[in-house]
Design an enzyme around this catalytic site. Structure first.
Site, PDB file in Angstrom:
ATOM      1  N   GLU A  99       0.686  -0.956  -0.155  1.00 11.75           N
ATOM      2  CA  GLU A  99      -0.096   0.200   0.400  1.00 11.75           C
ATOM      3  C   GLU A  99       0.611   1.335  -0.323  1.00 11.75           C
ATOM      4  O   GLU A  99       1.852   1.375   0.985  1.00 11.75           O
ATOM      5  CB  GLU A  99      -0.957  -0.272   1.433  1.00 11.75           C
ATOM      6  N   CYS A 112       3.357   8.659   0.672  1.00 13.09           N
ATOM      7  CA  CYS A 112       4.157   7.101   2.351  1.00 13.09           C
ATOM      8  C   CYS A 112       4.157   6.717   0.898  1.00 13.09           C
ATOM      9  O   CYS A 112       3.398   5.994   0.754  1.00 13.09           O
ATOM     10  CB  CYS A 112       3.468   7.779   2.832  1.00 13.09           C
ATOM     11  N   CYS A 119       5.954  -6.275   7.338  1.00 17.44           N
ATOM     12  CA  CYS A 119       6.851  -6.002   7.932  1.00 17.44           C
ATOM     13  C   CYS A 119       7.515  -7.306   9.542  1.00 17.44           C
ATOM     14  O   CYS A 119       6.589  -7.893   9.436  1.00 17.44           O
ATOM     15  CB  CYS A 119       6.552  -4.877   8.848  1.00 17.44           C
ATOM     16  N   CYS A 123       6.080  -4.782  15.840  1.00 17.90           N
ATOM     17  CA  CYS A 123       5.627  -3.249  16.791  1.00 17.90           C
ATOM     18  C   CYS A 123       4.331  -3.555  17.500  1.00 17.90           C
ATOM     19  O   CYS A 123       3.103  -4.063  16.482  1.00 17.90           O
ATOM     20  CB  CYS A 123       5.683  -2.196  16.035  1.00 17.90           C
ATOM     21  N   CYS A 126       0.868  -1.857  15.281  1.00 15.71           N
ATOM     22  CA  CYS A 126       1.486  -1.362  13.953  1.00 15.71           C
ATOM     23  C   CYS A 126       0.376  -2.718  13.307  1.00 15.71           C
ATOM     24  O   CYS A 126       0.742  -3.985  13.932  1.00 15.71           O
ATOM     25  CB  CYS A 126       2.353  -0.794  13.587  1.00 15.71           C
ATOM     26  N   CYS A 344      -0.848   6.437   9.862  1.00 16.04           N
ATOM     27  CA  CYS A 344      -0.324   6.169   9.803  1.00 16.04           C
ATOM     28  C   CYS A 344      -0.620   4.809  10.913  1.00 16.04           C
ATOM     29  O   CYS A 344      -1.231   4.261  11.636  1.00 16.04           O
ATOM     30  CB  CYS A 344       0.892   6.428  10.838  1.00 16.04           C
TER      31      CYS A 344
HETATM   32  N1  SAH Z   1       9.077   1.063  10.037  1.00 12.47           N
HETATM   33  C1  SAH Z   1       9.207   2.490   9.918  1.00 12.47           C
HETATM   34  C2  SAH Z   1       7.930   2.830   9.157  1.00 12.47           C
HETATM   35  C3  SAH Z   1       7.014   1.822   9.347  1.00 12.47           C
HETATM   36  S1  SAH Z   1       6.191   3.193  10.538  1.00 12.47           S
HETATM   37  C4  SAH Z   1       9.245   3.216  11.263  1.00 12.47           C
HETATM   38  O1  SAH Z   1       9.449   2.402  12.459  1.00 12.47           O
HETATM   39  O2  SAH Z   1       9.559   3.879  10.878  1.00 12.47           O
HETATM   40  C5  SAH Z   1       5.756   4.652   9.690  1.00 12.47           C
HETATM   41  C6  SAH Z   1       5.164   5.576  11.191  1.00 12.47           C
HETATM   42  O3  SAH Z   1       4.194   5.058  11.744  1.00 12.47           O
HETATM   43  C7  SAH Z   1       6.241   5.272  12.152  1.00 12.47           C
HETATM   44  O4  SAH Z   1       6.474   6.351  12.938  1.00 12.47           O
HETATM   45  C8  SAH Z   1       5.163   3.876  12.966  1.00 12.47           C
HETATM   46  O5  SAH Z   1       5.651   3.655  14.490  1.00 12.47           O
HETATM   47  C9  SAH Z   1       3.926   5.137  13.200  1.00 12.47           C
HETATM   48  N2  SAH Z   1       3.105   3.733  13.217  1.00 12.47           N
HETATM   49  C10 SAH Z   1       2.799   2.775  13.149  1.00 12.47           C
HETATM   50  N3  SAH Z   1       1.391   2.010  13.862  1.00 12.47           N
HETATM   51  C11 SAH Z   1       0.930   3.088  14.002  1.00 12.47           C
HETATM   52  C12 SAH Z   1      -0.463   3.720  15.204  1.00 12.47           C
HETATM   53  N4  SAH Z   1      -1.170   2.195  14.761  1.00 12.47           N
HETATM   54  N5  SAH Z   1      -0.763   5.135  15.220  1.00 12.47           N
HETATM   55  C13 SAH Z   1      -0.015   5.779  14.188  1.00 12.47           C
HETATM   56  N6  SAH Z   1       0.964   5.335  13.949  1.00 12.47           N
HETATM   57  C14 SAH Z   1       1.058   4.165  13.898  1.00 12.47           C
END
Ligand code: SAH
Length: 357
Positions: A99, A112, A119, A123, A126, A344
């Protein structure tokens, strides 16, 4: 990537480095100007088939076609949010989906884009973490997302892309070689000539590769998904951080700044009653003392996980005011495109994987 066709294995021409491809074509007595024309079709115009290379002789096109393949990407689905954000699903040559998001803001349009088809970082907050069967995107696939989104941006908003953030699916620094190749192509003065300062690489914070990115001399911006400056707390939401301490991360960020003079962004996702207290803000302020930086506070976007929720307005204000009182540069990243799961952390190909089969 290789493709088997009637027993002939053809290599994706964009997986061959520029110098290797040049050598290879020179050996076939292909003239320098033709080589640069071929390169232009591949890495500026982004064609999906050799037959589209209209200023190349038919004979040469057929020869290229007999030796190589172009693994191209198509736009499979486009969703438009009520706030005009657009989310797209790209389909890759192997039918996998990835996406991307277009975020307009005045005359500025940010794309983006993704670096992997899922991934492995897992985390806790996410949604992309749920796609565990994934692979790295090739440089060509990272590039294709740009070309397709740029076209869509002109069609829908009347503006070309002004910014690229590597904040889609995946961890860009775990696909560093392909990422570097794609960035070289985006920023090549002879090609697309996109300013590297308008490209942000967002990482969970892989110290070793932050240093490598700094050494690569690409001059891009860096964002670090910190989300907690308290080691024990960070480990509970970001499993990767169990193997890479905050000290090492801080050192790597400092190294990046000293080498590039680009002020990194510290991303901080506010999770209600988890990391949004004044003590958390104090620790964040301490962490940020080691290097010049700006802080992006991020609102939590809901996923199907009920463990987390969004910090209240009042708490967010107190957190932000505290950081301001420490003279820090703080921005709030508000959620865009939540109605189409484009924000995000929401990129997960919901309902799409079945359609692609
Ligand atoms: N792996 C990379 C890039 C992908 S995530 C990273 O960790 O930065 C892009 C951004 O979205 C990151 O800052 C991540 O922490 C954030 N993110 C992930 N899940 C989220 C959520 N549920 N709400 C808001 N931001 C989120």
């Amino acid at each position: 990537m290789q493709n088997k066709l009637l027993g002939v294995i053809k290599e994706d021409i964009r997986n061959i480095t520029k110098s290797k491809l040049t050598d290879l074509l020179k050996k076939e007595n292909i003239k320098a100007y033709q080589i640069s024309q071929i390169y232009d079709w591949l890495w500026v115009k982004g064609v999906s088939d050799f037959s589209e290379m209209s200023n190349i002789s038919k004979e040469l096109r057929e020869w290229l076609n007999s030796k190589f393949i172009i693994n191209s990407t198509i736009l499979k689905e486009v969703y438009t949010s009520i706030d005009t954000t657009i989310k797209v699903a790209f389909q890759l040559h192997d039918k996998r989906l990835v996406e991307g998001v277009l975020i307009p803001s005045g005359e500025r349009v940010t794309a983006c884009i993704s670096s992997q088809t899922g991934c492995g970082l897992n985390c806790a907050f996410c949604a992309t973490a749920k796609i565990t069967d994934f692979r790295n995107l090739t440089a060509g696939e990272i590039f294709d997302q740009f070309v397709l989104l740029n076209k869509l941006s002109v069609e829908r908003y009347g503006y070309k892309l002004t910014n690229i953030v590597m904040m889609g699916m995946g961890e860009p620094l775990l696909n560093l070689e392909n990422l570097k190749r794609a960035i070289v192509e985006f920023t090549s003065p002879k090609g697309i000539n996109f300013s590297p300062r308008r490209i942000t690489v967002s990482t969970v914070g892989i110290s070793k590769f932050i240093k490598e990115l700094a050494d690569a001399g690409l001059n891009v911006d860096l964002a670090i998904s910190l989300h907690s400056a308290i080691e024990q707390k960070r480990k509970t939401i970001i499993p990767y951080s169990k193997s890479d301490s905050l000290n090492r991360l801080s050192e790597a960020i400092k190294y990046f700044y000293e080498k590039t003079h680009n002020r990194p962004t510290i991303e901080y996702l506010l999770l209600k009653n988890f990391n949004d207290s004044i003590t958390d803000a104090e620790e964040l302020a301490k962490f940020c003392r080691s290097f010049p930086c700006k802080v992006n506070l991020i609102e939590y976007n809901s996923t199907d996980d009920s463990r987390f929720s969004k910090t209240t307005h009042e708490t967010l204000k107190d957190f932000k005011d505290f950081l301001h009182s420490k003279n820090m540069v703080v921005n709030l990243r508000t959620s865009r495109g939540t109605d189409i799961n484009a924000a995000c952390g929401q990129l997960v190909n919901k309902n799409l994987s079945k359609k692609a089969n």
